[in-house]
Design a protein around this motif. Sequence first.
Motif, PDB file in Angstrom:
ATOM      1  N   GLU A 139       0.760  -1.250  -0.068  1.00  0.00           N
ATOM      2  CA  GLU A 139       0.084   0.083   0.000  1.00  0.00           C
ATOM      3  C   GLU A 139       0.944   1.332  -0.036  1.00  0.00           C
ATOM      4  O   GLU A 139       0.449   2.413  -0.867  1.00  0.00           O
ATOM      5  N   GLN A 142       2.180   1.789  -3.663  1.00  0.00           N
ATOM      6  CA  GLN A 142       1.040   2.091  -4.387  1.00  0.00           C
ATOM      7  C   GLN A 142       0.786   3.488  -4.262  1.00  0.00           C
ATOM      8  O   GLN A 142       0.246   4.127  -5.141  1.00  0.00           O
ATOM      9  N   SER A 143       0.917   4.384  -3.048  1.00  0.00           N
ATOM     10  CA  SER A 143       0.824   5.509  -2.710  1.00  0.00           C
ATOM     11  C   SER A 143       1.756   6.439  -3.480  1.00  0.00           C
ATOM     12  O   SER A 143       1.576   7.657  -3.218  1.00  0.00           O
ATOM     13  N   GLU A 145       4.286   7.814  -6.593  1.00  0.00           N
ATOM     14  CA  GLU A 145       4.177   7.992  -7.998  1.00  0.00           C
ATOM     15  C   GLU A 145       5.242   7.175  -8.620  1.00  0.00           C
ATOM     16  O   GLU A 145       5.061   6.226  -9.692  1.00  0.00           O
ATOM     17  N   ARG A 148       3.990   3.261  -8.167  1.00  0.00           N
ATOM     18  CA  ARG A 148       2.513   2.909  -8.652  1.00  0.00           C
ATOM     19  C   ARG A 148       2.547   2.258  -9.838  1.00  0.00           C
ATOM     20  O   ARG A 148       2.758   2.871 -10.893  1.00  0.00           O
TER      21      ARG A 148
END
Length: 238
Positions: A139, A142-143, A145, A148
């Motif tokens: 997580e 994925q937060s 840039e 992600r």
Amino acid sequence: MGALLAWLSPDGQSVWLHRKPAFAGKVAAFSAWHFTPYIINCERCGFPVMGGWESLPEPEPNPKQQLLDELIADTTRPNSAEVIDSFLYQAAREHLLRHQPRVMFIGFLETDAWGHAGRYDSLLTSAHAVDQYIQRLWETMQSLEQYRGKTTFIISTDHGRGSGLIDWKNHGQKIEGAEDMWMAFLGPDTAALGERTNCERVTQSQIAATLAALLGENYQAAVPHAGAVLKQVLLPGR
């Protein structure tokens, strides 16, 4: 079993990658086991390595890293060879946030230690904790840039364990079943195949070449005796 969360392989491949211009300064290895720095040869590998109850490999620690160093130094050690996984997770995550490595190895180990101790209750607790660490790392990435939709996790164990009332506590050449392990692949270049059964036999030796292929590199060209790429892991065209 110790859980390995890898977007790096804990062997000569890490040094091989680090020597490539695209990966210079972007490789790191964090392990609960105090032998890992010797395996990787931290004095000459050229990238940050943490192993066991060592201080964090950070020349200019920020306040959180300073606190982690104090906790690592002050905590009563249930196992002198293996730092507890919660400290390892926090240390690895902070390095990730500060330095944005392209490839990273994280070796959790409490499940193995509790297994050897015969504490199945604690083994289950630590396995659940590692599941949460992996979720939180995913997580977190994925937060950001730069990670992600571009990041692959390879999650595996370094060995299996025996079974039965006694052998489940141990592993090794003489323990039946200890050779059995599992691998999981999660990322944008991997098909969502789910749990697989009745498929061709694969081995731990294939992780390095597969990881390199996911990075657009050819590990077998440099190390011909290395295990082959797990082609079923890669989407067509990779």
